[in-house]
Design a protein around this motif. Sequence first.
Motif, PDB file in Angstrom:
ATOM      1  N   PRO A  12      29.949  40.848  49.161  1.00 12.66           N
ATOM      2  CA  PRO A  12      31.338  41.118  48.781  1.00 12.66           C
ATOM      3  C   PRO A  12      32.352  40.163  49.398  1.00 12.66           C
ATOM      4  O   PRO A  12      32.129  39.579  50.451  1.00 12.66           O
ATOM      5  N   TYR A  13      33.441  40.047  48.683  1.00 10.40           N
ATOM      6  CA  TYR A  13      34.640  39.368  49.160  1.00 10.40           C
ATOM      7  C   TYR A  13      35.410  40.437  49.927  1.00 10.40           C
ATOM      8  O   TYR A  13      35.766  41.471  49.361  1.00 10.40           O
ATOM      9  N   VAL A  14      35.651  40.227  51.214  1.00 10.19           N
ATOM     10  CA  VAL A  14      36.282  41.243  52.055  1.00 10.19           C
ATOM     11  C   VAL A  14      37.766  40.908  52.218  1.00 10.19           C
ATOM     12  O   VAL A  14      38.127  39.795  52.609  1.00 10.19           O
ATOM     13  N   ILE A  15      38.605  41.887  51.909  1.00  7.10           N
ATOM     14  CA  ILE A  15      40.051  41.759  52.113  1.00  7.10           C
ATOM     15  C   ILE A  15      40.412  42.667  53.279  1.00  7.10           C
ATOM     16  O   ILE A  15      40.257  43.885  53.200  1.00  7.10           O
ATOM     17  N   ASN A  16      40.856  42.064  54.365  1.00  3.58           N
ATOM     18  CA  ASN A  16      41.242  42.798  55.568  1.00  3.58           C
ATOM     19  C   ASN A  16      42.748  42.998  55.609  1.00  3.58           C
ATOM     20  O   ASN A  16      43.500  42.266  54.955  1.00  3.58           O
ATOM     21  N   ALA A  17      43.191  43.944  56.433  1.00  2.00           N
ATOM     22  CA  ALA A  17      44.615  44.153  56.660  1.00  2.00           C
ATOM     23  C   ALA A  17      45.161  42.979  57.461  1.00  2.00           C
ATOM     24  O   ALA A  17      44.483  42.432  58.337  1.00  2.00           O
ATOM     25  N   GLY A  18      46.387  42.591  57.164  1.00  2.00           N
ATOM     26  CA  GLY A  18      47.033  41.501  57.896  1.00  2.00           C
ATOM     27  C   GLY A  18      47.798  42.026  59.098  1.00  2.00           C
ATOM     28  O   GLY A  18      48.097  43.217  59.184  1.00  2.00           O
ATOM     29  N   PRO A  19      48.150  41.156  60.031  1.00  2.00           N
ATOM     30  CA  PRO A  19      48.834  41.589  61.251  1.00  2.00           C
ATOM     31  C   PRO A  19      50.275  42.046  61.031  1.00  2.00           C
ATOM     32  O   PRO A  19      50.830  42.743  61.866  1.00  2.00           O
ATOM     33  N   SER A  20      50.880  41.693  59.895  1.00  2.06           N
ATOM     34  CA  SER A  20      52.288  42.039  59.653  1.00  2.06           C
ATOM     35  C   SER A  20      52.473  43.016  58.500  1.00  2.06           C
ATOM     36  O   SER A  20      53.547  43.090  57.910  1.00  2.06           O
ATOM     37  N   GLY A  21      51.421  43.732  58.137  1.00  4.89           N
ATOM     38  CA  GLY A  21      51.540  44.726  57.086  1.00  4.89           C
ATOM     39  C   GLY A  21      51.052  44.272  55.725  1.00  4.89           C
ATOM     40  O   GLY A  21      51.017  45.065  54.788  1.00  4.89           O
ATOM     41  N   GLY A  22      50.670  43.009  55.600  1.00  4.63           N
ATOM     42  CA  GLY A  22      50.128  42.501  54.344  1.00  4.63           C
ATOM     43  C   GLY A  22      48.615  42.608  54.349  1.00  4.63           C
ATOM     44  O   GLY A  22      48.035  43.471  55.017  1.00  4.63           O
ATOM     45  N   PHE A  23      47.963  41.708  53.628  1.00  2.66           N
ATOM     46  CA  PHE A  23      46.507  41.677  53.594  1.00  2.66           C
ATOM     47  C   PHE A  23      46.051  40.229  53.547  1.00  2.66           C
ATOM     48  O   PHE A  23      46.794  39.344  53.153  1.00  2.66           O
ATOM     49  N   MET A  24      44.819  40.003  53.977  1.00  5.88           N
ATOM     50  CA  MET A  24      44.304  38.650  54.158  1.00  5.88           C
ATOM     51  C   MET A  24      43.487  38.216  52.936  1.00  5.88           C
ATOM     52  O   MET A  24      42.509  38.853  52.582  1.00  5.88           O
ATOM     53  N   MET A  25      43.937  37.107  52.321  1.00  7.39           N
ATOM     54  CA  MET A  25      43.214  36.513  51.188  1.00  7.39           C
ATOM     55  C   MET A  25      43.267  34.998  51.330  1.00  7.39           C
ATOM     56  O   MET A  25      44.138  34.452  51.997  1.00  7.39           O
ATOM     57  N   TYR A  26      42.334  34.341  50.665  1.00  8.43           N
ATOM     58  CA  TYR A  26      42.311  32.885  50.674  1.00  8.43           C
ATOM     59  C   TYR A  26      43.282  32.357  49.626  1.00  8.43           C
ATOM     60  O   TYR A  26      43.302  32.831  48.488  1.00  8.43           O
ATOM     61  N   LEU A  27      44.065  31.358  50.004  1.00  4.09           N
ATOM     62  CA  LEU A  27      44.888  30.631  49.052  1.00  4.09           C
ATOM     63  C   LEU A  27      44.028  29.510  48.479  1.00  4.09           C
ATOM     64  O   LEU A  27      42.979  29.181  49.029  1.00  4.09           O
ATOM     65  N   ALA A  28      44.452  28.919  47.411  1.00  7.34           N
ATOM     66  CA  ALA A  28      43.677  27.848  46.770  1.00  7.34           C
ATOM     67  C   ALA A  28      43.399  26.733  47.770  1.00  7.34           C
ATOM     68  O   ALA A  28      44.301  26.263  48.466  1.00  7.34           O
TER      69      ALA A  28
END
Length: 158
Positions: free
Chosen positions: A77-93
Amino acid sequence: MNVFFPVVRLAFAAVLAAVLAGCASSPAPQPIEPARPQYTSPITAQQVVGKWGLAAYHRPDDAARTEAQARQGCRQPYVINAGPSGGFMMYLADDAQPSEVISKQVGNGPIYIGLADEPPGAQSDREVVRFDGQILVLKWVDQEVAGRYGTMVYVRCP
């Protein structure tokens, strides 16, 4: 000449005392961090965080087949974690490290996922084509990136 040196010393001491008093009286102003823009969006970070199967398509006719492939992607799986400032972590292009992104929308306009300090629809954003909690379909705003990566289909893993 004897009178000149004591006057110079006294003037120097007065100037030094004034400078030191000025330094001690008020601290240097601290830089103010600019406020982050506030966007509304029906998609929260909690709805996106988790494990997802991932696949992509270039032709709209391949959307259904790609969704089935994304389900198979739950094996790795592609794992999306919570971000430190309330967002979420994803890869940009083309980035090797994930970045914190948010879901952002202005009024009733399209929903985008991208960096918080950029306006909705920025070149690095992805437009949300579909989201129902179990399937997330994202289309890159930048046409060159969209041509390379296609439309991304994420299917929540069990």
